[in-house]
Write a protein that holds these residues in place. Structure first.
Motif, PDB file in Angstrom:
ATOM      1  N   LYS A 141       0.857  -1.181   0.000  1.00  0.00           N
ATOM      2  CA  LYS A 141       0.000   0.000   0.000  1.00  0.00           C
ATOM      3  C   LYS A 141       0.891   1.228   0.000  1.00  0.00           C
ATOM      4  O   LYS A 141       1.981   1.226   0.580  1.00  0.00           O
ATOM      5  N   GLY A 142       0.432   2.276  -0.685  1.00  0.00           N
ATOM      6  CA  GLY A 142       1.219   3.494  -0.779  1.00  0.00           C
ATOM      7  C   GLY A 142       1.674   3.751  -2.201  1.00  0.00           C
ATOM      8  O   GLY A 142       0.935   3.523  -3.160  1.00  0.00           O
ATOM      9  N   GLU A 143       2.908   4.214  -2.348  1.00  0.00           N
ATOM     10  CA  GLU A 143       3.498   4.432  -3.673  1.00  0.00           C
ATOM     11  C   GLU A 143       4.912   3.881  -3.672  1.00  0.00           C
ATOM     12  O   GLU A 143       5.664   4.055  -2.708  1.00  0.00           O
ATOM     13  N   ALA A 144       5.271   3.218  -4.768  1.00  0.00           N
ATOM     14  CA  ALA A 144       6.610   2.640  -4.858  1.00  0.00           C
ATOM     15  C   ALA A 144       7.008   2.460  -6.312  1.00  0.00           C
ATOM     16  O   ALA A 144       6.158   2.298  -7.196  1.00  0.00           O
ATOM     17  N   TYR A 145       8.316   2.473  -6.509  1.00  0.00           N
ATOM     18  CA  TYR A 145       8.882   2.155  -7.824  1.00  0.00           C
ATOM     19  C   TYR A 145       9.511   0.773  -7.715  1.00  0.00           C
ATOM     20  O   TYR A 145      10.385   0.535  -6.874  1.00  0.00           O
ATOM     21  N   PHE A 146       9.036  -0.143  -8.553  1.00  0.00           N
ATOM     22  CA  PHE A 146       9.467  -1.537  -8.519  1.00  0.00           C
ATOM     23  C   PHE A 146      10.424  -1.814  -9.677  1.00  0.00           C
ATOM     24  O   PHE A 146      10.098  -1.537 -10.836  1.00  0.00           O
ATOM     25  N   GLN A 147      11.580  -2.368  -9.365  1.00  0.00           N
ATOM     26  CA  GLN A 147      12.517  -2.870 -10.375  1.00  0.00           C
ATOM     27  C   GLN A 147      12.682  -4.360 -10.097  1.00  0.00           C
ATOM     28  O   GLN A 147      13.428  -4.762  -9.204  1.00  0.00           O
ATOM     29  N   ILE A 148      11.948  -5.166 -10.861  1.00  0.00           N
ATOM     30  CA  ILE A 148      11.802  -6.583 -10.557  1.00  0.00           C
ATOM     31  C   ILE A 148      12.811  -7.421 -11.335  1.00  0.00           C
ATOM     32  O   ILE A 148      12.904  -7.328 -12.562  1.00  0.00           O
ATOM     33  N   ALA A 149      13.554  -8.238 -10.596  1.00  0.00           N
ATOM     34  CA  ALA A 149      14.512  -9.148 -11.218  1.00  0.00           C
ATOM     35  C   ALA A 149      13.765 -10.181 -12.057  1.00  0.00           C
ATOM     36  O   ALA A 149      12.731 -10.707 -11.648  1.00  0.00           O
ATOM     37  N   LYS A 150      14.291 -10.482 -13.228  1.00  0.00           N
ATOM     38  CA  LYS A 150      13.613 -11.388 -14.152  1.00  0.00           C
ATOM     39  C   LYS A 150      13.683 -12.827 -13.665  1.00  0.00           C
ATOM     40  O   LYS A 150      14.740 -13.329 -13.284  1.00  0.00           O
ATOM     41  N   ASP A 151      12.524 -13.486 -13.672  1.00  0.00           N
ATOM     42  CA  ASP A 151      12.431 -14.912 -13.347  1.00  0.00           C
ATOM     43  C   ASP A 151      11.160 -15.435 -14.005  1.00  0.00           C
ATOM     44  O   ASP A 151      10.059 -15.288 -13.467  1.00  0.00           O
ATOM     45  N   SER A 152      11.291 -16.028 -15.178  1.00  0.00           N
ATOM     46  CA  SER A 152      10.123 -16.475 -15.943  1.00  0.00           C
ATOM     47  C   SER A 152       9.410 -17.644 -15.281  1.00  0.00           C
ATOM     48  O   SER A 152       8.228 -17.884 -15.533  1.00  0.00           O
ATOM     49  N   ILE A 153      10.111 -18.378 -14.419  1.00  0.00           N
ATOM     50  CA  ILE A 153       9.507 -19.532 -13.751  1.00  0.00           C
ATOM     51  C   ILE A 153       8.692 -19.092 -12.533  1.00  0.00           C
ATOM     52  O   ILE A 153       7.666 -19.688 -12.205  1.00  0.00           O
ATOM     53  N   LYS A 154       9.137 -18.036 -11.873  1.00  0.00           N
ATOM     54  CA  LYS A 154       8.477 -17.582 -10.651  1.00  0.00           C
ATOM     55  C   LYS A 154       8.075 -16.114 -10.814  1.00  0.00           C
ATOM     56  O   LYS A 154       8.844 -15.207 -10.481  1.00  0.00           O
ATOM     57  N   PRO A 155       6.861 -15.841 -11.327  1.00  0.00           N
ATOM     58  CA  PRO A 155       6.413 -14.457 -11.526  1.00  0.00           C
ATOM     59  C   PRO A 155       6.339 -13.689 -10.204  1.00  0.00           C
ATOM     60  O   PRO A 155       6.277 -14.280  -9.122  1.00  0.00           O
ATOM     61  N   PHE A 156       6.314 -12.376 -10.326  1.00  0.00           N
ATOM     62  CA  PHE A 156       6.218 -11.475  -9.175  1.00  0.00           C
ATOM     63  C   PHE A 156       4.796 -10.931  -9.128  1.00  0.00           C
ATOM     64  O   PHE A 156       4.311 -10.350 -10.100  1.00  0.00           O
ATOM     65  N   LEU A 157       4.102 -11.119  -7.998  1.00  0.00           N
ATOM     66  CA  LEU A 157       2.708 -10.702  -7.853  1.00  0.00           C
ATOM     67  C   LEU A 157       2.587  -9.667  -6.743  1.00  0.00           C
ATOM     68  O   LEU A 157       3.019  -9.901  -5.611  1.00  0.00           O
ATOM     69  N   ILE A 158       1.986  -8.526  -7.077  1.00  0.00           N
ATOM     70  CA  ILE A 158       1.727  -7.466  -6.101  1.00  0.00           C
ATOM     71  C   ILE A 158       0.228  -7.390  -5.869  1.00  0.00           C
ATOM     72  O   ILE A 158      -0.555  -7.305  -6.819  1.00  0.00           O
ATOM     73  N   GLN A 159      -0.176  -7.411  -4.604  1.00  0.00           N
ATOM     74  CA  GLN A 159      -1.586  -7.290  -4.250  1.00  0.00           C
ATOM     75  C   GLN A 159      -1.761  -6.071  -3.354  1.00  0.00           C
ATOM     76  O   GLN A 159      -1.068  -5.933  -2.344  1.00  0.00           O
ATOM     77  N   SER A 160      -2.678  -5.196  -3.754  1.00  0.00           N
ATOM     78  CA  SER A 160      -2.945  -3.987  -2.984  1.00  0.00           C
ATOM     79  C   SER A 160      -4.441  -3.737  -2.989  1.00  0.00           C
ATOM     80  O   SER A 160      -4.980  -3.141  -3.922  1.00  0.00           O
ATOM     81  N   ASN A 161      -5.108  -4.249  -1.961  1.00  0.00           N
ATOM     82  CA  ASN A 161      -6.564  -4.180  -1.903  1.00  0.00           C
ATOM     83  C   ASN A 161      -7.127  -4.862  -3.153  1.00  0.00           C
ATOM     84  O   ASN A 161      -6.868  -6.030  -3.375  1.00  0.00           O
ATOM     85  N   ALA A 162      -7.862  -4.141  -4.000  1.00  0.00           N
ATOM     86  CA  ALA A 162      -8.445  -4.764  -5.192  1.00  0.00           C
ATOM     87  C   ALA A 162      -7.481  -4.801  -6.371  1.00  0.00           C
ATOM     88  O   ALA A 162      -7.763  -5.427  -7.390  1.00  0.00           O
ATOM     89  N   LEU A 163      -6.350  -4.128  -6.255  1.00  0.00           N
ATOM     90  CA  LEU A 163      -5.387  -4.049  -7.351  1.00  0.00           C
ATOM     91  C   LEU A 163      -4.442  -5.243  -7.326  1.00  0.00           C
ATOM     92  O   LEU A 163      -3.892  -5.594  -6.284  1.00  0.00           O
ATOM     93  N   ASN A 164      -4.254  -5.867  -8.503  1.00  0.00           N
ATOM     94  CA  ASN A 164      -3.322  -6.985  -8.642  1.00  0.00           C
ATOM     95  C   ASN A 164      -2.413  -6.729  -9.840  1.00  0.00           C
ATOM     96  O   ASN A 164      -2.881  -6.319 -10.909  1.00  0.00           O
ATOM     97  N   ILE A 165      -1.122  -7.002  -9.656  1.00  0.00           N
ATOM     98  CA  ILE A 165      -0.142  -6.782 -10.718  1.00  0.00           C
ATOM     99  C   ILE A 165       0.768  -7.998 -10.770  1.00  0.00           C
ATOM    100  O   ILE A 165       1.312  -8.417  -9.745  1.00  0.00           O
ATOM    101  N   ARG A 166       0.928  -8.567 -11.968  1.00  0.00           N
ATOM    102  CA  ARG A 166       1.839  -9.705 -12.127  1.00  0.00           C
ATOM    103  C   ARG A 166       2.859  -9.380 -13.211  1.00  0.00           C
ATOM    104  O   ARG A 166       2.501  -8.923 -14.296  1.00  0.00           O
ATOM    105  N   VAL A 167       4.137  -9.631 -12.902  1.00  0.00           N
ATOM    106  CA  VAL A 167       5.209  -9.363 -13.851  1.00  0.00           C
ATOM    107  C   VAL A 167       6.220 -10.500 -13.784  1.00  0.00           C
ATOM    108  O   VAL A 167       6.236 -11.288 -12.836  1.00  0.00           O
ATOM    109  N   VAL A 168       7.069 -10.560 -14.794  1.00  0.00           N
ATOM    110  CA  VAL A 168       8.177 -11.515 -14.806  1.00  0.00           C
ATOM    111  C   VAL A 168       9.474 -10.800 -14.458  1.00  0.00           C
ATOM    112  O   VAL A 168      10.255 -11.240 -13.631  1.00  0.00           O
TER     113      VAL A 168
END
Length: 310
Positions: A141-168
């Protein structure tokens, strides 16, 4: 070479003798998680004996327990939760890690997968260590800048109340303050999948570099727009036709102060502008200038108070 898996009898013997290790204890919980209620009741009674043994005291001497302190803690958790073994295992071996910033503060953190998260003021990110999980899942919750390390086998999931974000593996900014009436996601690199609510299949959008999505919490609508540069990391405050009540909340988080709007005319205004490294008094003078107000008697516009203690 891996050791053969210990069977239930051996693990039970180790457990009852108090000689079980943490790893063996986790295996013990897994093996008995689907057993009958009668077996679980028997084991639960033994957890009670562990606690009694560990805490027993008399007037002459303190009895030294055969059981390690961490096992006594585990026993207390199990007796509180019942024999929900998976819950117990998570409590024992996978505690939440939490990063947070106060108002007036920004900070960067590196996660175990080498991803970097920069939190803006008044933000919080928490997660269970990724370990052997299928996804790298975090709550935010709040505000953030995400720099996500690449991992195609294990995606990165962000959950913030009703908001969902998935990246590799990508870089993007998220605004998801609970006290604001919107979510915003802006992508700097790569591709981001966004959806709102629990049903990922009902709606989702893929955003690529240079795209942004703005979701209105009040009416449940959204629209795509061009992503603007993420300047808050460079200590630049940006207002883009921003309603004045939102301006005030943003300033309160930025400076760690409580601001009271004295001039009622300000509440109906929207503000545009970029402000670099100004203190709060300079900021109020700049706002007064932009809205054609007296820049000398700022106390008649916005009153500055210390942030109340929580």
């Amino acid at each position: 070479m891996q050791q053969p898996e210990k069977d239930k009898a051996k693990l039970t013997e180790l457990f009852l003798s108090g000689q079980i290790s943490r790893d063996e204890f986790e295996a013990f919980l897994e093996k008995f998680s689907d057993d009958s209620p009668e077996i679980n009741d028997t084991l639960e009674n033994h957890f009670g004996e562990i606690l009694e043994d560990y805490h027993r005291d008399d007037s002459k001497s303190r009895k030294i327990s055969l059981y390690p302190s961490w096992l006594a803690v585990a026993a207390s958790v199990i007796l509180v939760l019942g024999f929900g073994f998976w819950m117990v295992r998570d409590q024992i071996s996978s505690p939440y890690i939490t990063f947070q910033t106060s108002y007036g503060e920004q900070s960067s953190y590196t996660l175990e997968d080498s991803s970097t998260i920069t939190l803006n003021a008044g933000s919080e990110l928490s997660y269970v260590p990724f370990g052997k999980q299928d996804e790298r899942k975090v709550s935010f919750k709040g505000e953030a800048y995400f720099q996500i390390a690449k991992d195609s086998i294990k995606p990165f999931l962000i959950q913030s109340n009703a908001l969902n974000i998935r990246v590799v593996g990508t870089a993007f900014n998220v605004e998801a303050y609970p006290d604001e009436d919107f979510f915003r996601v802006a992508v700097s690199e790569g591709t981001v999948k966004v959806w709102f609510g629990e049903d990922e299949g009902a709606f989702h959008e893929y955003l690529t570099k240079g795209q942004s999505i703005l979701f209105d919490k009040a009416n449940g609508t959204y629209h795509l727009e061009e992503a603007k540069p993420v300047l808050w990391k460079e200590q630049v405050l940006v207002f883009d036709n921003t309603p004045f009540d939102q301006v005030i909340r943003k300033l309160e988080r930025w400076y760690g102060l409580d601001l009271e709007v004295v001039d009622p005319e300000l509440k109906a205004l929207k503000l545009n502008g970029q402000f670099v490294n100004k203190d709060i008094h300079e900021m109020i003078r700049a706002i007064a200038y932009l809205v054609n107000k007296d820049t000398v008697n700022n106390k008649h516009l916005i009153k500055i108070n210390p942030m109340p203690m929580k």
